[in-house]
Every structure is written in C-alpha cells, then in structure tokens.
Enzyme design. Structure first.
Site, short mmCIF file in Angstrom:
data_model
loop_
_atom_site.label_atom_id
_atom_site.label_comp_id
_atom_site.label_asym_id
_atom_site.label_seq_id
_atom_site.Cartn_x
_atom_site.Cartn_y
_atom_site.Cartn_z
CG MET A 21 84.65 89.70 65.12
SD MET A 21 84.81 89.51 63.35
CE MET A 21 85.06 91.19 62.86
N GLY A 22 87.33 90.67 69.10
CA GLY A 22 88.57 91.08 69.76
C GLY A 22 88.99 92.48 69.36
CG HIS A 28 84.57 95.66 72.21
ND1 HIS A 28 85.55 96.24 71.45
CD2 HIS A 28 83.79 94.97 71.33
CE1 HIS A 28 85.40 95.90 70.18
NE2 HIS A 28 84.32 95.14 70.08
N GLY A 145 76.17 95.92 69.97
CA GLY A 145 76.33 97.37 69.93
C GLY A 145 75.44 98.02 68.87
CD GLN A 151 76.96 92.62 63.85
OE1 GLN A 151 77.75 92.24 63.01
NE2 GLN A 151 77.34 92.99 65.07
CB SER A 183 85.35 101.24 65.06
OG SER A 183 85.74 100.24 64.14
CB SER A 184 88.36 96.77 66.25
OG SER A 184 87.53 96.36 67.31
O1 PAF Z 1 80.10 92.89 65.60
C1 PAF Z 1 81.04 92.05 65.57
O2 PAF Z 1 82.09 92.24 66.17
C2 PAF Z 1 80.86 90.76 64.78
O3 PAF Z 1 80.13 90.97 63.62
C3 PAF Z 1 80.24 89.63 65.61
C4 PAF Z 1 78.81 89.93 66.02
C5 PAF Z 1 81.09 89.37 66.86
C6 PAF Z 1 80.21 88.34 64.79
O4 PAF Z 1 81.50 87.95 64.42
#
Ligand code: PAF
Length: 276
Positions: A21-22, A28, A145, A151, A183-184
């Site tokens: 999500m940037g 990342h 990650g 997730q 984390s962002s």
């Molecule tokens: O982990 C994330 O950043 C988000 O949940 C993802 C997998 C990019 C989906 O928007």
C-alpha cells in the site's frame, strides 16, 4: 524500472509480485529483494504494486491519514531491484459500474479473537484487492510479509481455494534496532508512543522464551505488555497455520501474536513459538 498505471499482462505475466500500500520502508525493500532472488532463479520480473485499498480500512480516517509517498516509493523499489511498479488509480482496480467480487473468505480469516474481532470486514477487503491484483498482473509468485501473519495465512488459503497457480512466499519481518517491527504506521507514532511500542516485541520475545505451554506463554505475554503500559486487543498463542488455539499437548509450530493500539496507532506483530 517501469511505472505502470494500467494493466500490462505482456510485461507482468508470470512475475514475482510484491503487493503493497506504499509508504515503503526497509521491510518492503526486503520483500522486493526476496522477490528479486526468486525472480532471478525463474528468469521472471519483479513487480511491486502500490495501491492504498479503501475496502480494507474499517475507519475512513485511518484510510485518509494513511501515508502516501509515491515518489519516494518508486525510488525505493528501483533501489531494491523491482523491474516495474504497478500503481493503478482507484478506477482501474474498482471500475465504476462494475462489481468487483469479494472472494469467499477462508476460515482462517474469521477466527474469533484475532483480526476479524477488531477489524470486521478487513480481510474481505484484503482478499478482494489481492484477488483483483492477481487478475490484473497474473503473477507466478506473490511475496507477503510475515509481520501480517494472519493475512499471510488468509492469502495462502484463498489462493489455494481459487486454484490459482501462484506460489505464496513469506518474507521475514524486518525490525528496528529496538525490535519494533517495521511498519508504514510507525511514522504516525509520537516520540513517547514510539518508545513504548518497542514493548510489543520485548513481550513477544519473553513469551517465545517461555516454552512450557501456550497458556503459560500467553500469561507472560500479557504481563510483559502490561509492564510496558500496553493494553492489547489480543495477545495469544495460536497454531501457526490454522491459527486455532493449540491444545495443551500441541507440539507443532505456533505463533505468538499481538495487536495493540499505542498512542492511537494500531500495531501488530508476531514471533514463532514452539513448545519444548
Ligand atoms: O499488507 C498490505 O500492505 C495490504 O494488506 C495488501 C496485501 C497490499 C493489500 O492491500
């Protein structure tokens, strides 16, 4: 490195995909580096996606204040070894007048006491967007990650249930020197909360060292979080794959998982836990 704002299946098909999500950081960069080494073995391309997905946020304020830093993100992706960044506008992912289906949620997405209890609907949004990004890019591998452990299990289960020929590859959590998982959201912490937030990993590390049983590890986790002045949303030990509570005599790999708000910022983290 290419910047794609529309699907380009000829370029992305079979790629190693790193959905984000940037607001990218060293965590990342490690995902992209992992993707690079897999891609080099397969002679494939590395494609990172940058899309702040509105359907996975429970609070509109959380969505609005999510950091957006595309220019810096592109530079990080290039340095980390991506061949392309797919940064679609919202109408590309969710075309107006088209219903983008929400996939059937795997069981691991809605287990009591974990993310769904605190962010209802979150995994429906995650599955919807990841499925859509898979459709738009046709990757051969997806790198996710381990920090977002639940997730990772949800996406793995969804990919299998959809019979997609995509390998889901985990990448280890990258930490700050004091242990805080990158984390962002960390950039939203004020200095006092930032210091306190390191208590999450301290508590997880203590729980990981307490290997006599899951209940004992959970007790240590709760106590250590309280010592750090952190009231968790959950702090549990679960089977690493199913995320079900382990039985007392369980001997398979488990995970200690925490979610907590620190200074108004929601943080999650986890570590491996294995009984002796
Ligand atoms: O982990 C994330 O950043 C988000 O949940 C993802 C997998 C990019 C989906 O928007």
């Amino acid at each position: 490195m290419r910047l794609l704002d529309a699907p380009d299946p000829g370029f992305t098909s079979g790629c190693v995909l790193v959905p984000t999500m940037g607001a990218l950081h060293a965590g990342h960069a490690a995902l992209i580096a992992r993707a690079r080494s897999i891609a080099d073995q397969r002679r494939a391309r590395v494609v990172a996606t940058v899309f702040v997905n509105p359907t996975q946020f429970n609070e509109s304020t959380d969505f609005e204040r999510y950091p957006r830093t595309l220019r810096e993100d592109l530079a990080l992706c290039e340095r980390a070894g991506a061949d392309a960044v797919f940064a679609p506008a919202s109408h590309v992912v969710y075309p107006p007048d088209t219903t983008i289906p929400t996939p059937l949620l795997p069981k691991v997405a809605t287990l009591p006491g974990l993310e769904d209890a605190h962010r209802p609907g979150h995994f429906a949004g995650v599955c919807q967007v990841v499925s859509r990004l898979f459709d738009l890019t046709s990757p051969g591998v997806g790198v996710f990650g381990e920090k977002d452990w639940q997730q990772l299990q949800v996406i793995r289960a969804m990919t299998i249930a959809q019979f997609r020929p995509i390998d889901i590859v985990p990448a280890e959590t990258v930490r700050e020197p004091d242990g805080l998982a990158m984390s962002s959201r960390n950039r939203l912490l004020d200095p006092e909360s930032r210091e306190r937030a390191a208590g999450i990993h301290r508590a997880l590390a203590r729980a990981a060292a307490q290997r006599s049983g899951p209940a004992e590890a959970e007790r240590v986790l709760a106590e250590s979080l309280a010592d750090a002045g952190i009231l968790p949303e959950y702090a549990v030990v679960r089977d690493a794959r199913t995320l079900l509570p382990p039985k007392a005599a369980h001997d398979g790999p488990c995970r200690a998982l925490v979610a907590a708000r620190v200074g108004g910022v929601r943080l999650i983290d986890n570590v491996p836990w294995q009984p002796t």
